[in-house]
Design an enzyme around this catalytic site. Structure first.
Site, PDB file in Angstrom:
ATOM      1  N   TYR A   1     -12.679  -8.203  -2.368  1.00 44.76           N
ATOM      2  CA  TYR A   1     -11.463  -7.503  -0.578  1.00 44.76           C
ATOM      3  C   TYR A   1     -12.243  -9.018  -0.113  1.00 44.76           C
ATOM      4  CZ  TYR A   1     -11.692  -2.987  -2.627  1.00 44.76           C
ATOM      5  OH  TYR A   1     -12.107  -1.573  -3.092  1.00 44.76           O
TER       6      TYR A   1
ATOM      7  N   SER B   1      -2.525  -0.860  -8.766  1.00 39.10           N
ATOM      8  CA  SER B   1      -2.317  -2.929  -8.136  1.00 39.10           C
ATOM      9  C   SER B   1      -2.586  -3.303  -9.796  1.00 39.10           C
ATOM     10  CB  SER B   1      -2.326  -2.962  -6.582  1.00 39.10           C
ATOM     11  OG  SER B   1      -1.555  -2.447  -6.022  1.00 39.10           O
TER      12      SER B   1
ATOM     13  N   HIS C   1       1.100  -1.270   0.038  1.00 38.73           N
ATOM     14  CA  HIS C   1       0.375  -0.333  -0.451  1.00 38.73           C
ATOM     15  C   HIS C   1       0.889   1.463   0.394  1.00 38.73           C
ATOM     16  CE1 HIS C   1      -3.768   0.971   0.084  1.00 38.73           C
ATOM     17  NE2 HIS C   1      -3.869   1.512   0.777  1.00 38.73           N
TER      18      HIS C   1
ATOM     19  N   GLY D   1      -5.343   0.191  -5.436  1.00 38.94           N
ATOM     20  CA  GLY D   1      -6.154  -1.028  -5.393  1.00 38.94           C
ATOM     21  C   GLY D   1      -6.020  -0.437  -7.331  1.00 38.94           C
TER      22      GLY D   1
END
Length: 495
Positions: A415, A388, A378, A385
């Site tokens: 998630y 990534s 992170h 997100g």
């Protein structure tokens, strides 16, 4: 006769006379080698003792690491080394933190509400087992699910439900997942260990066969010439779909039609925030950067990832775009590393990303692992997100796969699998990415087939899905429905 006088002793040589005159000095000199010899022996013995203690401690630690999910070792994923997320150096660096996490979790006490839920779960578990023994499998399944919902991390619930899934439902993959979870919570659980030893190889073979199937579909898609008009239309539609779903996962409320309109006309949509517009434009910039530059690169560096993030956030927050965060952030139950550790962790991630070791990984596994590792670190204040997922698709595209679309309707499952990875088992997340990869491949192959009507890439609403299905004239309606259900239902399960 008188006693014969002893002959006088010969005179001592000068050296002997000196030695006799100074005996203490000679003894001290003679003792120096002996003392040094004893020191050497003591040092060797101490070194051997320290080495044996270290070996014992290492073996004992290795046993613990194989049993505990908190430490990402080779046991982290099907006990295969190529799936280990961290190096030995990282394990040593994080050992103290993980040991504390384990001791804290073991010593944690339950609140009254949690204990009530556990008691109710155990009652449901006993009822489920009774129903199972009497042949009432449907009722047993519902009771097992109820028990799991009440106590999702209780080893007994995980173990018994896994056995039911394995022997009654023939769902050995999910059963193995629950055995794994039970072991992470209770490493000394002999039943869970025995069950997992029975299922691990079977599940590994199933996963391998799945990856081989994906390769076959990829090869079939690669055989279609780039000039194919249907393929060009499918790629254009997939481009819009990818942006729509990726920003939608993060909460963007734009519809697919609105997303397409913004990208094609660059005109604002009434009633939507500026940030929602800018999120779409940022994804457009990032995907163009991937297609024009990143996908052709042999190695992907930290600079490339920063450039990717700079484009993702360029319209939303140009100051933070392309910069590591400078504050601590909290993502649900996950606490990412502090800002002071980001540079080192990203350097390690870069080394892993370009190491020779990854050549042994299947492209889908490699891309899914890269996605997870980056989002776990992170490194950014926002846009982790999206960045990534873009990195994941870059790696897939380099291996001949199309960019994978993760439907926004699958957000909760997406998630959930990331959470399971944080808890120790990344395989469900890898399988989820494999599911999305297969669905994307199926949609491309369908769009380029000789069927009279092309299947829609993705559908936004149930009403739209019903309208499109009514227009389809192909006889294979069942398979069409299964593909649509994947993007609409939220289960993400393969038909």
């Amino acid at each position: 006769m008188g006693t014969e006088a002893e002959p006088p002793s010969p005179p001592s040589p000068p050296a002997q006379q000196q030695e006799q005159a100074n005996p203490p000095v000679w003894n001290a000199q003679n003792q120096k080698p002996a003392r040094l010899y004893r020191l050497v022996l003591f040092f060797i013995a101490g070194s051997l003792t320290a080495w044996m203690f270290h070996a014992f401690s290492s073996s004992n630690l290795a046993w613990k690491l194989r049993q505990l999910h908190h430490l990402p070792t080779a046991h982290y994923l099907q006990t295969r080394d190529e799936f280990a997320l961290y190096s030995v150096e990282e394990l040593n660096a994080f050992k103290e933190f993980y040991d504390k996490s384990v001791s804290d979790s073991v010593g944690a006490s339950f609140t009254e509400a949690e204990q009530t839920s556990i008691n109710e779960a155990l009652v449901s578990l006993r009822m489920a087992q009774d129903m199972y023994l009497t042949g009432k499998d449907d009722k047993a399944a519902r009771l097992f699910e109820h028990a799991l919902a009440l106590a999702p991390r209780h080893p007994e619930v995980l173990l018994r439900y896994g056995e039911f899934l394995e022997h009654n439902q023939r769902n050995i993959v999910l059963a193995d997942q629950y055995y794994f979870q039970a072991l992470t919570i209770s490493p000394s659980n002999s039943e869970a260990l025995a069950n997992r030893q029975r299922t691990a190889d079977v599940v590994q073979n199933l996963d391998q066969r799945r990856l081989e199937s994906l390769d076959s579909k990829r090869d079939a898609l690669s055989a279609i010439h780039e000039s194919n008009a249907a393929l060009r239309r499918a790629k254009k539609e997939a481009y819009f779909q990818h942006i729509y779903h990726s920003v939608g996962i993060e909460g963007n409320t734009m519809t697919l039609a609105q997303t397409r309109s913004i990208l094609e006309t660059r005109m604002a949509v009434d009633g939507k925030s500026i940030d929602e517009h800018n999120e779409i434009l940022g994804m457009d910039l990032a995907m163009k950067y991937i297609n024009a530059s990143l996908v052709q690169k042999i190695e992907i560096t930290i600079k490339d990832i920063l450039e990717l993030h700079r484009r993702v956030m360029g319209h939303v927050d140009p100051i933070e775009g392309g910069e590591f965060r400078r504050n601590q952030v909290y993502v649900g139950g996950h606490i990412p590393p502090g800002p002071g550790d980001l540079a080192l962790l990203m350097q390690r991630f870069e080394r892993w990303l370009n190491s020779e070791h990854i050549s042994t990984l299947h492209p889908v596994n490699y891309a899914a692992l890269a996605h997870y590792k980056l989002v776990h670190i992170h490194p950014f204040i926002d846009g982790n997100g999206r960045t990534s997922r873009l990195l994941m698709n870059t790696l897939l595209m380099r291996a001949g796969y199309p960019p994978v679309i993760i439907p926004k309707q699958q957000r909760s499952k997406y998630y959930h699998f990331l959470k399971l990875a944080n808890e120790g088992d990344i395989r469900p997340f890898v399988r989820f990415i494999a599911d999305c990869t297969e669905k994307t491949l199926d949609l491309y192959l369908w769009a380029t087939s000789d069927l009279p009507q092309q299947i829609p890439m993705l559908i936004q609403t149930e009403s739209e899905a019903g309208e499109r299905l009514a227009q389809m004239q192909s006889p294979n309606v069942a398979q069409r429905s299964s593909i649509l259900e994947f993007y609409e239902s939220g289960s993400g399960a393969l038909p």
